[in-house]
Structure formats: structure tokens, C-alpha cells
Design a protein around this motif. Structure first.
Motif, PDB file in Angstrom:
ATOM      1  N   LEU A  38       0.895  -1.415   0.015  1.00 25.96           N
ATOM      2  CA  LEU A  38       0.034  -0.122  -0.093  1.00 25.96           C
ATOM      3  C   LEU A  38       1.007   1.243   0.032  1.00 25.96           C
ATOM      4  N   HIS A  39       2.067   1.446   0.754  1.00 23.17           N
ATOM      5  CA  HIS A  39       2.687   2.473   1.201  1.00 23.17           C
ATOM      6  C   HIS A  39       3.487   2.776  -0.333  1.00 23.17           C
ATOM      7  N   MET A  40       4.145   1.912  -0.918  1.00 25.18           N
ATOM      8  CA  MET A  40       4.815   1.890  -2.296  1.00 25.18           C
ATOM      9  C   MET A  40       3.858   2.526  -3.302  1.00 25.18           C
ATOM     10  N   PHE A  41       2.623   1.971  -3.411  1.00 16.73           N
ATOM     11  CA  PHE A  41       1.814   2.473  -4.497  1.00 16.73           C
ATOM     12  C   PHE A  41       1.324   3.938  -4.130  1.00 16.73           C
ATOM     13  N   SER A  42       1.361   4.290  -2.775  1.00 14.92           N
ATOM     14  CA  SER A  42       1.034   5.882  -2.592  1.00 14.92           C
ATOM     15  C   SER A  42       2.002   6.661  -2.631  1.00 14.92           C
ATOM     16  N   VAL A  43       3.450   6.223  -2.784  1.00 11.33           N
ATOM     17  CA  VAL A  43       4.474   7.240  -3.232  1.00 11.33           C
ATOM     18  C   VAL A  43       4.789   7.346  -4.644  1.00 11.33           C
ATOM     19  N   ILE A  44       4.781   6.280  -5.304  1.00 15.78           N
ATOM     20  CA  ILE A  44       5.374   6.198  -6.817  1.00 15.78           C
ATOM     21  C   ILE A  44       3.672   6.428  -7.669  1.00 15.78           C
ATOM     22  N   PRO A  45       3.932   7.468  -8.440  1.00 14.03           N
ATOM     23  CA  PRO A  45       2.766   7.886  -9.242  1.00 14.03           C
ATOM     24  C   PRO A  45       2.556   7.041 -10.513  1.00 14.03           C
ATOM     25  N   ASN A  46       1.670   7.072 -11.073  1.00 10.03           N
ATOM     26  CA  ASN A  46       1.024   6.212 -12.125  1.00 10.03           C
ATOM     27  C   ASN A  46       1.779   6.911 -13.589  1.00 10.03           C
ATOM     28  N   LYS A  47       2.165   8.204 -13.467  1.00  6.87           N
ATOM     29  CA  LYS A  47       2.572   8.911 -14.716  1.00  6.87           C
ATOM     30  C   LYS A  47       3.951   9.533 -14.181  1.00  6.87           C
ATOM     31  N   PHE A  48       5.046   9.794 -15.341  1.00  8.20           N
ATOM     32  CA  PHE A  48       6.146  10.411 -14.879  1.00  8.20           C
ATOM     33  C   PHE A  48       6.148  11.563 -16.167  1.00  8.20           C
ATOM     34  N   LEU A  49       7.373  12.336 -15.732  1.00  6.75           N
ATOM     35  CA  LEU A  49       7.669  13.394 -16.591  1.00  6.75           C
ATOM     36  C   LEU A  49       7.885  13.143 -17.988  1.00  6.75           C
ATOM     37  N   PRO A  50       7.110  13.826 -18.896  1.00  8.67           N
ATOM     38  CA  PRO A  50       7.338  13.322 -20.514  1.00  8.67           C
ATOM     39  C   PRO A  50       8.526  13.673 -20.784  1.00  8.67           C
ATOM     40  N   ASN A  51       9.114  14.548 -20.050  1.00  8.71           N
ATOM     41  CA  ASN A  51      10.656  15.089 -21.026  1.00  8.71           C
ATOM     42  C   ASN A  51      11.898  14.446 -20.377  1.00  8.71           C
ATOM     43  N   SER A  52      11.618  13.384 -19.525  1.00  9.64           N
ATOM     44  CA  SER A  52      12.543  12.739 -19.028  1.00  9.64           C
ATOM     45  C   SER A  52      12.743  11.295 -19.532  1.00  9.64           C
ATOM     46  N   LYS A  53      13.951  10.733 -19.979  1.00 11.74           N
ATOM     47  CA  LYS A  53      14.124   9.490 -20.340  1.00 11.74           C
ATOM     48  C   LYS A  53      14.278   8.821 -19.222  1.00 11.74           C
ATOM     49  N   SER A  54      14.395   9.064 -18.210  1.00  9.57           N
ATOM     50  CA  SER A  54      14.309   8.022 -16.557  1.00  9.57           C
ATOM     51  C   SER A  54      13.044   8.362 -16.269  1.00  9.57           C
ATOM     52  N   PRO A  55      12.342   7.559 -15.324  1.00  6.97           N
ATOM     53  CA  PRO A  55      11.160   7.575 -15.059  1.00  6.97           C
ATOM     54  C   PRO A  55      11.169   8.644 -13.683  1.00  6.97           C
ATOM     55  N   CYS A  56      10.902   9.910 -13.729  1.00  2.00           N
ATOM     56  CA  CYS A  56      10.949  10.797 -12.484  1.00  2.00           C
ATOM     57  C   CYS A  56       9.670  11.717 -12.436  1.00  2.00           C
ATOM     58  N   TRP A  57       9.543  12.453 -11.379  1.00  3.59           N
ATOM     59  CA  TRP A  57       8.358  13.247 -10.827  1.00  3.59           C
ATOM     60  C   TRP A  57       8.889  14.091  -9.874  1.00  3.59           C
ATOM     61  N   TYR A  58       8.033  15.330  -9.723  1.00  2.00           N
ATOM     62  CA  TYR A  58       8.152  16.106  -8.553  1.00  2.00           C
ATOM     63  C   TYR A  58       7.249  15.819  -7.424  1.00  2.00           C
ATOM     64  N   GLU A  59       7.673  15.971  -6.214  1.00  2.00           N
ATOM     65  CA  GLU A  59       6.799  15.540  -4.946  1.00  2.00           C
ATOM     66  C   GLU A  59       7.240  16.679  -4.041  1.00  2.00           C
ATOM     67  N   GLU A  60       6.301  17.263  -3.354  1.00  4.67           N
ATOM     68  CA  GLU A  60       6.552  18.206  -2.319  1.00  4.67           C
ATOM     69  C   GLU A  60       7.412  17.845  -1.181  1.00  4.67           C
TER      70      GLU A  60
END
Length: 561
Positions: A181-203
């Protein structure tokens, strides 16, 4: 034992109860005197019952008067017995001296001893640049090992008859979420479109004095990584994005994984690939998070610790995330769609095969098979992940694995004994359970003295292919990497869509010495016995054949190495 003259012979194994035998062979216990010898001088043959590596020692001792006068007073039979014993000892010593230190005794000994074959394989180590042949004097294999082969072959035949490569049922996404449950709450479903690596911004809700790595388990449990995190800690605030009065940190997962296998050259591949300017790896070469740390496992025999949360794993990629963030921030408004070319990798050689923890955490098993595997969770978050596998002749891999992880008393003899024990344990499991259940059985894996199961590549790969597409894999052989480093590295560049290198960069990458080569003290032990190699080839043959079939490449059958 028959004797034609009056004499008294004692066979005294160390630690055993002494027995005396008279001329008629009757035993006399305790301190009785042989009625025939009547306390006269006796010739004692003392046999050391301890197992010795090189030589069985025959000691000839006399009790009573041990001077030359006593010798001259011996009766004819006693002198014959003494001379006969001396002749036997002389022949044994002469056979050892004449045959050389690395050869079998001309007079066969009941103790295990064997010799090294004259031409060990080139792939005896993980050193691709090591092309020197080892020269050992050839010798006859220990006769006891050779005699054991038919019974061991029956065990292998029993295992082979029960091999069945079945398709595993895949879990539903909802079932995976219930487990993490915790892992799925931290990692999003979508990533930044302009990065080859799966990245995202979090507060990030902390202040500029907040230590973001204060509770990171990798820092707490391993001092050697603290300097790395000290550097990240100092630069952390400068790599935050600020918008609308809030602070955001860039989080990233790996774009590709080097998932296996151990002692197959993954360290060498990692060290070369990290020289490419577009490739960044985790702060730790092998985080082992997917297979071990997320369950709280450092070493399973040490018990379970607190589970490492996914945030601790993501922290390992902060250095790469900082560089990606800088690239994204530097882009002008017109270039927001420009792709950031940095890709992140992770190289835990346990990812492909190690699912030992499932027995402690998943209780909805079917006939002993794990309901969830590592690849199920990786695919849930990264269905487009790229996966690199480095394989090696499983026979040579097992011996290299043994030499690397065994701490003491390493020898070809010891390896042979451990292999036969592991085969027996594996057969016992196969009598009652499926192939998959035995391969992923933690109790069995801990009991086996050598990691026989790691070389069952076909079992693991088929389970990964049930989740990921075949095009997402690059399967390499260490043998090919050793013979042509430049060629295999180009295959990796192409697979990962990396940009070209300058001649200087490529020379540095391809001509540097190999990493994690076999230690000199292990090299001196020589290769495994040929009979051990034959046994292992028989065992791995059906698994190699299936692997070659899946990959449509007979090289993966390792028929000749």
C-alpha cells in the motif's frame, strides 16, 4: 588376519578400543597377554584413522627392548613382519615422490585426493582480459568420486524426469496494491514526459535545516555510504524547485536494471557502463531493495530488521535526480519539450532470481509456489523498463560463486562434496513439489551448501517473460563479453539508445582492466574436478537446452565452453 608364526599384531585406530589378536585370530580385550606371545616383544601396526589429504601413514613401532640387540633376538617371523611393514611404507613414500605433488598416489589411498586437469577453461574467472592459461599437471581423478558417479547420475535422472516448465498465474494489480500500500501511495502512475528516466516532482515539507536522510536505513546500517550522503545533504536545498511558496524535490526510478546473475560479470559491465556520460547509477551499486531490503532483510540468516521504505530506495538516485533537475531547469520556455537524455541504472544481481522472502510475507501460496514475484511489482510501476541480464556457463558460475563466498577450507574436494549434497536436497524437494516451488523455496535454498538454484536461468527468465516483453531484455553471455568487450558494450549502447562516445572515451571504457576478477588465492586452488564438472553438466543440461530454445541461440546451451 592369519599369521603362520607366533606373533602378536595390534591394529589400533586412534580413539578406538584396543584389541589384541593372537595367532589364531581370537580377540583379547583389556590388558590380557596373548597366550601365545606371553608378553614377549610385540610388533604394533598403528593406523591413524584420521582422513588425510595426501598420504596414509603406516607407523611401525616396537614395545619392550627397542635396541639392536632386541632386533637380532627376533624370531624369523617377527623380522619378516617388520621388514614387510618397512617395504610397504617405502613403496608408499616412493610412489608419492615419483608421481609429483599434484598427482595421485601410485598405490591408491582410501582417502579422498585428486588432481587438477591440465587445461582449465579460459572463463575460469570473470576477468575478460585474462587470456593466460593455467598449467597444472594432469592426474587421475579420485577413484572414490568416480565410483560415486552412477548413484549421483540416478539423482540427476530423477530430477530431470520431473522437470516441467509451467506458466505461472499472474496476480491482479489490486492484489499487488494490497501487499504494498505504501509503495503505491508514493510512486505515481505517470512520469515527466521530457525525461528518459521515470521521474516526478513531489512536495518537500521540510525546512532548509531539515536533514532529508536522517532516517534513511542505508545510511544507518552502512557507514561506508555516509560520506556519499553527506555530500548529497549539503547540496540538497540547492536542488529543490520552488513554486507558489512550496518546495519540490525530483524523485526518480531507474530507467534500466541489470538484474543478474551473480558471478557472471555484472560488476564489470556496471563499471564500464558508468563511464558513459549519459548513464548515472544509484549511490550504491547493489541496493538489493526489490528482493531484500524492502522486506527488512540484510542477511536472511541474521533475521529480519525494520523494512526499508521506498523513500530510502529513491534517495539512492538523488545524485542523478539533481543532474536531471538542473537540465530541466536550464531549458528555456521554448525548449520545455526537449528530452533530458540522462538515464538512471541499477545493478543488483539478486533482482532476477532472489524471491526467498516471499515465504515470510505472502500467505496465499498455491502448492508452495510464490503468489508474487519481484518482477510483478516492478512491472506495475514501470511496464516499459529495460532489463539487462548477464549469464555464464552455470557450471563455471557455481564454482566461482563457491570460491567467492566460501570463507574457509575451500578446495576441489570440498566443492565436490557440497555439490553432491545440494543435488540430493534438490531431488528430495522435487519428489514432492513442482520445479518452481523448489527453485523459490527459501528453506531449501538456505539448506543447500552451494547456490545450485541460481544457475537455473531458464526458470527465472520464463517467469520474467510472463510479465515483460522479450524486446525489453538484453541477454548477454560473459564468454562473449570476455572475448570482445567492445562488441558487447556497443550492444548495450544500442539497447539503451545511448549517444556515441569519443575515441578517447571508448578506449577508456573498453580497455580498462576487468572488475571483480577472481582473487589470486582462489586461482591457486585450481579448477573443479572433471568428475564434478561432468555431474554439474548433466544437471544443468535440460535447463540450458530450454534457455537456448527460448532465446533461439544455441550458444546458451553451453555445449562447448
Amino acid at each position: 588376519m592369519r599369521h603362520c608364526v607366533n606373533c602378536c599384531i595390534q591394529l589400533l585406530p586412534d580413539g578406538a578400543h584396543k584389541q589384541q589378536a593372537d595367532c589364531r585370530g581370537g580377540p583379547h580385550h583389556g590388558h590380557q597377554v596373548c597366550p601365545t606371545c606371553k608378553g614377549e616383544n610385540k610388533i604394533l601396526f598403528r593406523v591413524d584413522s584420521k582422513q588425510m589429504n595426501l598420504l596414509a601413514v603406516l607407523e611401525v613401532r616396537t614395545e619392550g627392548n627397542e635396541n639392536w640387540g632386541g632386533f637380532l633376538r627376533f624370531k624369523k617371523g617377527k623380522r619378516c613382519s617388520l621388514i614387510f611393514g618397512l617395504i610397504i611404507m617405502t613403496l608408499v613414500m616412493a610412489s608419492y615422490i615419483l608421481s609429483g605433488a599434484h598427482q595421485e598416489l601410485l598405490i591408491s589411498s582410501p582417502f579422498h585426493y585428486g588432481g587438477f586437469p591440465s587445461n582449465p577453461s579460459l572463463m575460469d574467472s570473470e576477468n575478460p582480459s585474462d587470456t593466460k592459461e593455467h598449467h597444472h599437471q594432469s592426474s587421475v581423478n579420485n577413484i572414490s568420486y568416480v565410483k560415486d558417479y552412477p548413484s549421483i547420475k540416478l539423482i540427476i535422472n530423477s530430477i530431470t524426469a520431473r522437470i516441467e516448465f509451467t506458466t505461472r498465474p499472474l496476480p491482479d494489480l489490486e492484489d499487488l496494491k494490497k501487499q504494498e500500500l505504501h509503495m503505491f501511495s508514493v510512486i505515481p502512475n505517470k512520469f515527466l514526459p521530457n525525461s528518459k528516466s521515470p521521474c516526478w516532482y513531489e512536495e518537500f515539507s521540510g525546512r532548509n535545516t531539515t536533514d532529508p536522510y536522517l532516517t534513511n536505513s542505508y545510511v544507518l546500517y552502512s557507514k561506508r555510504f555516509r560520506s556519499t550522503f553527506d555530500a548529497l545533504r549539503k547540496a540538497f536545498w540547492d536542488h529543490l524547485a520552488h513554486a507558489h511558496g512550496k518546495h519540490f524535490r525530483l524523485r526518480c526510478l531507474p530507467h534500466f536494471y541489470i538484474i543478474g546473475q551473480p558471478k557472471c560479470g555484472t560488476t564489470d559491465l556496471y563499471d564500464r557502463l558508468r563511464l558513459h556520460p549519459e548513464v548515472k547509477f544509484s549511490a550504491i551499486k547493489e541496493p538489493h531493495w526489490w528482493t531484500r531490503k524492502r522486506f527488512g532483510i540484510v542477511r536472511l540468516r541474521d533475521g529480519l530488521r525494520d523494512r526499508y521504505p521506498v523513500e530510502d530506495y529513491l534517495d539512492l538516485f538523488d545524485l542523478a535526480a539533481h543532474q536531471i533537475h538542473q537540465g530541466l531547469q536550464a531549458s528555456s520556455a521554448k525548449e520545455q519539450s526537449k528530452m533530458n537524455t540522462i538515464i538512471i541504472g541499477e545493478a543488483s544481481a539478486s533482482t532476477m532470481w532472489d524471491n526467498n522472502a516471499w515465504m515470510f510475507f505472502y500467505d496465499n501460496s498455491t502448492d508452495g509456489e510464490p503468489p508474487f514475484l519481484t518482477q510483478d511489482f516492478i512491472h506495475a510501476f514501470q511496464p516499459n523498463a529495460k532489463l539487462i541480464v548477464m549469464l555464464r556457463d552455470p557450471v563455471e558460475r557455481l564454482y566461482s560463486d563457491y570460491l567467492y563466498f566460501a570463507s574457509s577450507n575451500k578446495s576441489a574436494d570440498d566443492f565436490h562434496e557440497k555439490v553432491t549434497e545440494a543435488l540430493q536436497l534438490f531431488e528430495n524437494c522435487m519428489l514432492d513439489y513442482s520445479l518452481r516451488a523448489c527453485v523459490y523455496n527459501n528453506t531449501l535454498n538456505n539448506a543447500m551448501p552451494v547456490r545450485l538454484q541460481v544457475g537455473l536461468y531458464a526458470v527465472y527468465l520464463l517467469d520474467w517473460l510472463s510479465v515483460f516483453d522479450k524486446q525489453q531484455f538484453l541477454i548477454l553471455r560473459l564468454e562473449d563479453h570476455a572475448s570482445n568487450v567492445k562488441y558487447t558494450m556497443h550492444k548495450v549502447f544500442q539497447f539503451l539508445n545511448l549517444g556515441p562516445l569519443s575515441e578517447k572515451q571508448e578506449a577508456l571504457m573498453t580497455k580498462s582492466p576487468a572488475s571483480n576478477a577472481r582473487r589470486p588465492e582462489d586461482r591457486n586452488l585450481g579448477p573443479m574436478w572433471p568428475i564434478t564438472q561432468k555431474i554439474l553438466r548433466d544437471f544443468y543440461r535440460p535447463f540450458n537446452a530450454r534457455l537456448a530454445q527460448v532465446l533461439a541461440d544455441e550458444a546458451f546451451a553451453w555445449k562447448t565452453t
